[in-house]
Design a protein around this motif. Structure first.
Motif, PDB file in Angstrom:
ATOM      1  N   ALA A 165       1.998  30.613   0.642  1.00  0.00           N
ATOM      2  CA  ALA A 165       0.935  31.617   1.194  1.00  0.00           C
ATOM      3  C   ALA A 165      -0.395  31.454   1.255  1.00  0.00           C
ATOM      4  CB  ALA A 165       1.292  32.907   0.574  1.00  0.00           C
ATOM      5  N   GLU A 166      -0.751  30.508  -0.194  1.00  0.00           N
ATOM      6  CA  GLU A 166      -2.127  30.120  -0.503  1.00  0.00           C
ATOM      7  C   GLU A 166      -2.583  29.110   0.249  1.00  0.00           C
ATOM      8  OE1 GLU A 166      -5.316  30.136  -3.007  1.00  0.00           O
ATOM      9  OE2 GLU A 166      -3.726  31.344  -3.250  1.00  0.00           O
ATOM     10  N   ASP A 167      -1.746  28.129   0.532  1.00  0.00           N
ATOM     11  CA  ASP A 167      -2.323  26.837   1.218  1.00  0.00           C
ATOM     12  C   ASP A 167      -1.035  26.298   2.234  1.00  0.00           C
ATOM     13  OD1 ASP A 167      -3.112  24.520   2.290  1.00  0.00           O
ATOM     14  OD2 ASP A 167      -3.956  23.945   0.130  1.00  0.00           O
ATOM     15  N   PRO A 168      -0.806  26.910   3.330  1.00  0.00           N
ATOM     16  CA  PRO A 168       0.495  26.557   4.106  1.00  0.00           C
ATOM     17  C   PRO A 168       0.304  25.205   4.766  1.00  0.00           C
ATOM     18  CG  PRO A 168      -0.791  28.373   5.185  1.00  0.00           C
ATOM     19  CD  PRO A 168      -1.323  28.062   3.758  1.00  0.00           C
ATOM     20  N   VAL A 169      -0.959  24.740   4.932  1.00  0.00           N
ATOM     21  CA  VAL A 169      -1.067  23.603   5.410  1.00  0.00           C
ATOM     22  C   VAL A 169      -0.530  22.369   4.699  1.00  0.00           C
ATOM     23  CG1 VAL A 169      -2.394  21.809   6.447  1.00  0.00           C
ATOM     24  CG2 VAL A 169      -2.596  24.112   7.157  1.00  0.00           C
ATOM     25  N   THR A 170      -1.170  22.352   3.376  1.00  0.00           N
ATOM     26  CA  THR A 170      -0.873  21.458   2.104  1.00  0.00           C
ATOM     27  C   THR A 170       0.593  21.403   1.754  1.00  0.00           C
ATOM     28  OG1 THR A 170      -3.154  21.349   1.612  1.00  0.00           O
ATOM     29  CG2 THR A 170      -1.495  20.647   0.048  1.00  0.00           C
ATOM     30  N   VAL A 171       1.110  22.622   1.615  1.00  0.00           N
ATOM     31  CA  VAL A 171       2.575  22.818   1.459  1.00  0.00           C
ATOM     32  C   VAL A 171       3.292  22.292   2.235  1.00  0.00           C
ATOM     33  CG1 VAL A 171       4.191  24.662   0.649  1.00  0.00           C
ATOM     34  CG2 VAL A 171       2.007  24.695  -0.297  1.00  0.00           C
ATOM     35  N   ASN A 172       3.500  22.629   3.550  1.00  0.00           N
ATOM     36  CA  ASN A 172       4.121  22.091   4.543  1.00  0.00           C
ATOM     37  C   ASN A 172       4.244  20.871   4.733  1.00  0.00           C
ATOM     38  OD1 ASN A 172       5.426  24.565   5.123  1.00  0.00           O
ATOM     39  ND2 ASN A 172       3.791  25.454   6.511  1.00  0.00           N
ATOM     40  N   ARG A 173       2.924  20.128   4.467  1.00  0.00           N
ATOM     41  CA  ARG A 173       2.892  18.727   4.793  1.00  0.00           C
ATOM     42  C   ARG A 173       3.517  18.036   3.471  1.00  0.00           C
ATOM     43  NH1 ARG A 173      -0.514  15.352   2.155  1.00  0.00           N
ATOM     44  NH2 ARG A 173      -1.838  16.927   1.375  1.00  0.00           N
ATOM     45  N   LEU A 174       3.484  18.459   2.322  1.00  0.00           N
ATOM     46  CA  LEU A 174       4.207  17.799   1.394  1.00  0.00           C
ATOM     47  C   LEU A 174       5.604  18.176   1.360  1.00  0.00           C
ATOM     48  CD1 LEU A 174       1.460  18.798  -1.440  1.00  0.00           C
ATOM     49  CD2 LEU A 174       2.022  16.453  -0.432  1.00  0.00           C
ATOM     50  N   ARG A 175       6.057  19.342   1.855  1.00  0.00           N
ATOM     51  CA  ARG A 175       7.686  19.434   2.001  1.00  0.00           C
ATOM     52  C   ARG A 175       8.121  18.526   2.970  1.00  0.00           C
ATOM     53  NH1 ARG A 175       8.296  26.112   2.624  1.00  0.00           N
ATOM     54  NH2 ARG A 175       7.984  26.575   0.282  1.00  0.00           N
ATOM     55  N   ARG A 176       7.409  18.269   4.030  1.00  0.00           N
ATOM     56  CA  ARG A 176       7.777  17.343   5.104  1.00  0.00           C
ATOM     57  C   ARG A 176       7.990  15.871   4.544  1.00  0.00           C
ATOM     58  NH1 ARG A 176       4.173  20.046   8.179  1.00  0.00           N
ATOM     59  NH2 ARG A 176       2.702  18.436   8.112  1.00  0.00           N
ATOM     60  N   ALA A 191      11.639  14.105   3.957  1.00  0.00           N
ATOM     61  CA  ALA A 191      11.767  12.773   4.492  1.00  0.00           C
ATOM     62  C   ALA A 191      12.296  11.600   3.495  1.00  0.00           C
ATOM     63  CB  ALA A 191      10.304  12.107   5.166  1.00  0.00           C
ATOM     64  N   ARG A 192      11.519  11.710   2.051  1.00  0.00           N
ATOM     65  CA  ARG A 192      11.984  10.742   1.112  1.00  0.00           C
ATOM     66  C   ARG A 192      13.273  10.993   0.680  1.00  0.00           C
ATOM     67  NH1 ARG A 192       6.127  11.372  -2.198  1.00  0.00           N
ATOM     68  NH2 ARG A 192       5.309   9.847  -0.913  1.00  0.00           N
ATOM     69  N   ARG A 193      13.787  12.124   0.764  1.00  0.00           N
ATOM     70  CA  ARG A 193      15.249  12.806   0.077  1.00  0.00           C
ATOM     71  C   ARG A 193      16.245  12.107   1.290  1.00  0.00           C
ATOM     72  NH1 ARG A 193      14.383  18.826  -2.100  1.00  0.00           N
ATOM     73  NH2 ARG A 193      13.716  18.113  -4.032  1.00  0.00           N
ATOM     74  N   ALA A 194      15.840  12.240   2.676  1.00  0.00           N
ATOM     75  CA  ALA A 194      16.645  11.656   3.612  1.00  0.00           C
ATOM     76  C   ALA A 194      16.896  10.074   3.506  1.00  0.00           C
ATOM     77  CB  ALA A 194      15.830  12.377   4.978  1.00  0.00           C
ATOM     78  N   ARG A 195      15.821   9.595   3.070  1.00  0.00           N
ATOM     79  CA  ARG A 195      15.842   8.001   2.997  1.00  0.00           C
ATOM     80  C   ARG A 195      16.886   7.610   2.085  1.00  0.00           C
ATOM     81  NH1 ARG A 195      10.099   7.579   4.212  1.00  0.00           N
ATOM     82  NH2 ARG A 195       9.743   7.473   1.928  1.00  0.00           N
TER      83      ARG A 195
END
Length: 86
Positions: free
Chosen positions: A66-77, A81-85
């Motif tokens: 809620a505070e910073d959706p752009v940063t949090v969503n970018r870091l989640r992606r 991706a790292r977990r998938a590798r």
């Protein structure tokens, strides 16, 4: 809204100053190797290891989203991706 329903802006729903500072560090761009780690130590007074522990926990916190959706969503992606590798 009733008095028993404190709403979304109550202290228990707010991020701490440290959590906000972690997100702020993550929003910045870094000039070279070691610059981010140096800033973590100087600005937050914690080790980079502890910083990444806090950051990882924040990525799963609805308040951080809620505070910073752009940063949090970018870091989640990036994290996903790292977990998938692996």
């Amino acid at each position: 809204m009733t008095t028993s329903d404190p709403g979304p802006d109550t202290p228990e729903d707010a991020l701490s100053e440290r959590d906000r500072a972690v997100l702020a560090v993550e929003r910045q761009s870094w000039s070279g190797p070691g610059a981010k780690e140096r800033a973590i130590r100087e600005q937050l007074g914690i080790s980079p290891t502890r910083y990444y522990q806090l950051l990882n926990a924040l990525l799963d916190d609805h308040r951080a989203l809620a505070e910073d959706p752009v940063t949090v969503n970018r870091l989640r992606r990036i994290r996903d991706a790292r977990r998938a590798r692996r």
